[in-house]
Scaffold this motif. Structure first.
Motif, PDB file in Angstrom:
ATOM      1  N   SER A 147       0.840  -1.196   0.000  1.00 10.76           N
ATOM      2  CA  SER A 147       0.000   0.000   0.000  1.00 10.76           C
ATOM      3  C   SER A 147       0.873   1.242   0.000  1.00 10.76           C
ATOM      4  CB  SER A 147      -0.938   0.005   1.209  1.00 10.76           C
ATOM      5  OG  SER A 147      -0.186   0.020   2.424  1.00 10.76           O
ATOM      6  N   ILE A 148       0.272   2.355  -0.451  1.00 10.91           N
ATOM      7  CA  ILE A 148       0.965   3.644  -0.501  1.00 10.91           C
ATOM      8  C   ILE A 148       0.061   4.718   0.075  1.00 10.91           C
ATOM      9  CG2 ILE A 148       2.402   3.008  -2.475  1.00 10.91           C
ATOM     10  CD1 ILE A 148       0.455   4.452  -4.277  1.00 10.91           C
ATOM     11  N   LEU A 149       0.595   5.916   0.190  1.00 14.23           N
ATOM     12  CA  LEU A 149      -0.115   7.019   0.821  1.00 14.23           C
ATOM     13  C   LEU A 149      -1.449   7.323   0.140  1.00 14.23           C
ATOM     14  CD1 LEU A 149       2.840   9.492   1.453  1.00 14.23           C
ATOM     15  CD2 LEU A 149       1.487   8.320   3.204  1.00 14.23           C
ATOM     16  N   ARG A 150      -2.377   7.808   0.957  1.00 13.60           N
ATOM     17  CA  ARG A 150      -3.682   8.226   0.457  1.00 13.60           C
ATOM     18  C   ARG A 150      -4.051   9.539   1.127  1.00 13.60           C
ATOM     19  NH1 ARG A 150      -9.061   4.366   0.239  1.00 13.60           N
ATOM     20  NH2 ARG A 150     -10.514   5.923  -0.603  1.00 13.60           N
ATOM     21  N   SER A 209      15.986  13.404  14.114  1.00 11.44           N
ATOM     22  CA  SER A 209      15.916  11.957  13.933  1.00 11.44           C
ATOM     23  C   SER A 209      14.479  11.468  14.075  1.00 11.44           C
ATOM     24  CB  SER A 209      16.824  11.262  14.944  1.00 11.44           C
ATOM     25  OG  SER A 209      16.720   9.865  14.827  1.00 11.44           O
ATOM     26  N   TYR A 210      13.746  12.023  15.008  1.00  7.50           N
ATOM     27  CA  TYR A 210      12.350  11.627  15.208  1.00  7.50           C
ATOM     28  C   TYR A 210      11.519  11.959  13.973  1.00  7.50           C
ATOM     29  CZ  TYR A 210       7.514  12.152  16.697  1.00  7.50           C
ATOM     30  OH  TYR A 210       6.143  12.092  16.768  1.00  7.50           O
ATOM     31  N   ILE A 211      11.744  13.124  13.383  1.00  7.86           N
ATOM     32  CA  ILE A 211      10.984  13.542  12.203  1.00  7.86           C
ATOM     33  C   ILE A 211      11.329  12.647  11.012  1.00  7.86           C
ATOM     34  CG2 ILE A 211      10.631  15.426  10.573  1.00  7.86           C
ATOM     35  CD1 ILE A 211      11.150  17.350  12.917  1.00  7.86           C
ATOM     36  N   GLN A 212      12.594  12.295  10.862  1.00  5.41           N
ATOM     37  CA  GLN A 212      12.983  11.393   9.781  1.00  5.41           C
ATOM     38  C   GLN A 212      12.249  10.057   9.895  1.00  5.41           C
ATOM     39  OE1 GLN A 212      17.241  11.265  10.261  1.00  5.41           O
ATOM     40  NE2 GLN A 212      17.600  12.909   8.778  1.00  5.41           N
ATOM     41  N   GLN A 213      12.232   9.478  11.095  1.00  2.91           N
ATOM     42  CA  GLN A 213      11.563   8.197  11.302  1.00  2.91           C
ATOM     43  C   GLN A 213      10.057   8.318  11.064  1.00  2.91           C
ATOM     44  OE1 GLN A 213      13.120   5.313  11.669  1.00  2.91           O
ATOM     45  NE2 GLN A 213      15.043   6.465  11.535  1.00  2.91           N
ATOM     46  N   LYS A 214       9.482   9.443  11.445  1.00  4.07           N
ATOM     47  CA  LYS A 214       8.049   9.652  11.241  1.00  4.07           C
ATOM     48  C   LYS A 214       7.709   9.686   9.752  1.00  4.07           C
ATOM     49  CE  LYS A 214       4.189  12.679  12.427  1.00  4.07           C
ATOM     50  NZ  LYS A 214       3.747  13.892  13.163  1.00  4.07           N
ATOM     51  N   LEU A 215       8.535  10.357   8.956  1.00  3.38           N
ATOM     52  CA  LEU A 215       8.279  10.440   7.525  1.00  3.38           C
ATOM     53  C   LEU A 215       8.533   9.094   6.844  1.00  3.38           C
ATOM     54  CD1 LEU A 215       9.737  13.961   6.652  1.00  3.38           C
ATOM     55  CD2 LEU A 215       7.383  13.312   7.126  1.00  3.38           C
ATOM     56  N   TYR A 216       9.580   8.384   7.271  1.00  2.61           N
ATOM     57  CA  TYR A 216       9.811   7.048   6.728  1.00  2.61           C
ATOM     58  C   TYR A 216       8.602   6.142   6.997  1.00  2.61           C
ATOM     59  CZ  TYR A 216      14.753   7.433   5.403  1.00  2.61           C
ATOM     60  OH  TYR A 216      15.933   7.759   4.779  1.00  2.61           O
ATOM     61  N   LYS A 217       8.088   6.196   8.207  1.00  4.62           N
ATOM     62  CA  LYS A 217       6.964   5.337   8.579  1.00  4.62           C
ATOM     63  C   LYS A 217       5.709   5.717   7.814  1.00  4.62           C
ATOM     64  CE  LYS A 217       5.182   3.071  12.681  1.00  4.62           C
ATOM     65  NZ  LYS A 217       5.258   2.986  14.161  1.00  4.62           N
ATOM     66  N   ALA A 218       5.532   7.029   7.568  1.00  3.59           N
ATOM     67  CA  ALA A 218       4.363   7.470   6.803  1.00  3.59           C
ATOM     68  C   ALA A 218       4.436   6.962   5.371  1.00  3.59           C
ATOM     69  CB  ALA A 218       4.261   8.990   6.831  1.00  3.59           C
ATOM     70  N   LEU A 219       5.620   6.973   4.765  1.00  3.28           N
ATOM     71  CA  LEU A 219       5.776   6.509   3.393  1.00  3.28           C
ATOM     72  C   LEU A 219       5.669   4.989   3.292  1.00  3.28           C
ATOM     73  CD1 LEU A 219       8.710   8.854   2.287  1.00  3.28           C
ATOM     74  CD2 LEU A 219       6.353   8.952   1.458  1.00  3.28           C
ATOM     75  N   GLN A 220       6.215   4.295   4.276  1.00  2.00           N
ATOM     76  CA  GLN A 220       6.238   2.834   4.233  1.00  2.00           C
ATOM     77  C   GLN A 220       4.933   2.210   4.687  1.00  2.00           C
ATOM     78  OE1 GLN A 220       9.496   1.875   6.792  1.00  2.00           O
ATOM     79  NE2 GLN A 220      11.069   2.578   5.350  1.00  2.00           N
ATOM     80  N   GLY A 221       4.232   2.856   5.612  1.00  5.40           N
ATOM     81  CA  GLY A 221       3.064   2.251   6.229  1.00  5.40           C
ATOM     82  C   GLY A 221       3.411   1.704   7.597  1.00  5.40           C
ATOM     83  N   MET A 222       2.389   1.244   8.321  1.00  2.99           N
ATOM     84  CA  MET A 222       2.609   0.767   9.682  1.00  2.99           C
ATOM     85  C   MET A 222       3.515  -0.467   9.698  1.00  2.99           C
ATOM     86  SD  MET A 222       1.103   2.916  11.585  1.00  2.99           S
ATOM     87  CE  MET A 222       1.141   2.027  13.133  1.00  2.99           C
ATOM     88  N   ASN A 223       3.279  -1.385   8.779  1.00  4.79           N
ATOM     89  CA  ASN A 223       4.100  -2.599   8.691  1.00  4.79           C
ATOM     90  C   ASN A 223       4.961  -2.522   7.436  1.00  4.79           C
ATOM     91  OD1 ASN A 223       2.896  -3.766  11.017  1.00  4.79           O
ATOM     92  ND2 ASN A 223       1.143  -4.423   9.766  1.00  4.79           N
ATOM     93  N   ARG A 224       6.229  -2.298   7.631  1.00  7.55           N
ATOM     94  CA  ARG A 224       7.142  -2.140   6.501  1.00  7.55           C
ATOM     95  C   ARG A 224       7.289  -3.452   5.747  1.00  7.55           C
ATOM     96  NH1 ARG A 224      12.605  -3.117   5.993  1.00  7.55           N
ATOM     97  NH2 ARG A 224      13.697  -1.892   4.389  1.00  7.55           N
TER      98      ARG A 224
END
Length: 308
Positions: free
Chosen positions: A103-106, A145-160
């Motif tokens: 899945s990808i962003l919506r 670092s927190y913001i980077q991880q947040k954006l990575y997680k948003a792009l990848q989804g909850m389960n990478r």
């Protein structure tokens, strides 16, 4: 594979007491648990008993019931083809053995990124989505670092996603039916900016696939997949939302054979002496004709001499 039938609270043995037959089975209930892909998992049986009179005219009506049921498992997904992928079917991925759809962003109605809803990636269909992700609290140099991880997680989804299924009917337990997803994160490099945070803003999902098998019935399979992130420096204390973009591209790597250039030509190759009998007869005929001509000439010459 055999499945044992388990009796739930089996009743006591039937017996007579005071002209009454006790513990007579009046109903048998079977409960069968099954899975759509693995067949019958368990079978249990329950009994209902009753007491009837011991007189000769007594009767008993028995009932037999079967209940089929299945567990609803979150990791059980429908196939996306058998065995090849079907165009438009969800792309199967896995994380630590748990299968899911890629899945990808919506985006929501206001353009913001949805926290729960995502678009399902469909095989063979290129996609592009975009939305704005709100950042709170305000960007600070200490929480880059927190913001980077947040954006990575948003792009990848909850389960990478870690692996992608090669075929549309892949099983989570068959390792040879999966291939690892390559991932290239942002490279932390020096930028001409003070108080900046380099964060991912674009995710490109590149998927290579090919057709295999017969030309009359090609089967689509995944060759490999890669997550490629594009990064951008953000200034602290000046940004509250970040625009995110996801791009999915499918590249056909099929190497089709060269088409035939025409019907095959037949090259006859015969033995050099195949006409030997006919050739000998022809030579004899020519020799015989030559002898006749010589004899005829000799007769003419002889006749002319005698006439003189």
């Amino acid at each position: 594979m055999k499945v044992r039938v388990t009796a739930v609270a089996p009743p006591g043995a039937p017996h007579m007491k005071d002209n009454m037959c006790k513990n007579v089975v009046s109903e048998v209930i079977y409960e069968i648990e099954f899975s759509g892909t693995h067949g019958i998992q368990s079978v249990s049986v329950r009994f209902k008993v009753s007491n009837i009179s011991g007189n000769s005219g007594s009767s008993l009506q028995q009932r037999f019931t079967l209940h089929f049921w299945t567990r609803t498992l979150s990791h059980m997904l429908s196939r996306s083809g058998n065995p090849s992928y079907i165009t438009g079917a969800p792309l199967l991925v896995a994380n630590s053995g748990a299968m899911q759809h890629m899945s990808i962003l919506r985006s929501e109605g206001d353009g913001s990124c949805s926290q729960f809803l995502r678009h399902t990636v469909q095989f063979g269909r290129n996609m592009r989505t975009g939305c704005k992700l709100s950042l709170s609290p305000m960007l600070e140099e200490s929480n880059c670092s927190y913001i980077q991880q947040k954006l990575y997680k948003a792009l990848q989804g909850m389960n990478r996603a870690e692996d992608v299924a090669i075929t549309g009917s892949a099983h989570s337990t068959q390792a040879e039916e999966w291939t690892a997803i390559l991932s290239q994160n942002c490279s932390v490099q020096a930028v001409n900016c003070t108080s900046c945070c380099v964060v991912p803003v674009t995710l490109e999902i590149q998927i290579l696939w090919t057709n295999v098998g017969l030309l009359s019935n090609p089967q689509a399979q995944i060759l490999g997949a890669r997550y490629f992130y594009q990064c951008h420096p953000l200034k602290f204390l000046s940004t509250s939302t970040v625009p995110l973009t996801t791009v999915v591209t499918f590249t056909d790597m099929t190497e089709w054979p060269e088409p035939p250039r025409g019907q095959p030509q037949m090259h006859w190759k015969l033995p050099y002496d195949i006409f030997y009998p006919f050739k000998v007869a022809h030579n004899l005929e020519r020799s015989y004709r030559g002898d006749l001509v010589v004899c005829f000439l000799l007769i003419l010459i002889t006749s002319s001499i005698l006439c003189i």
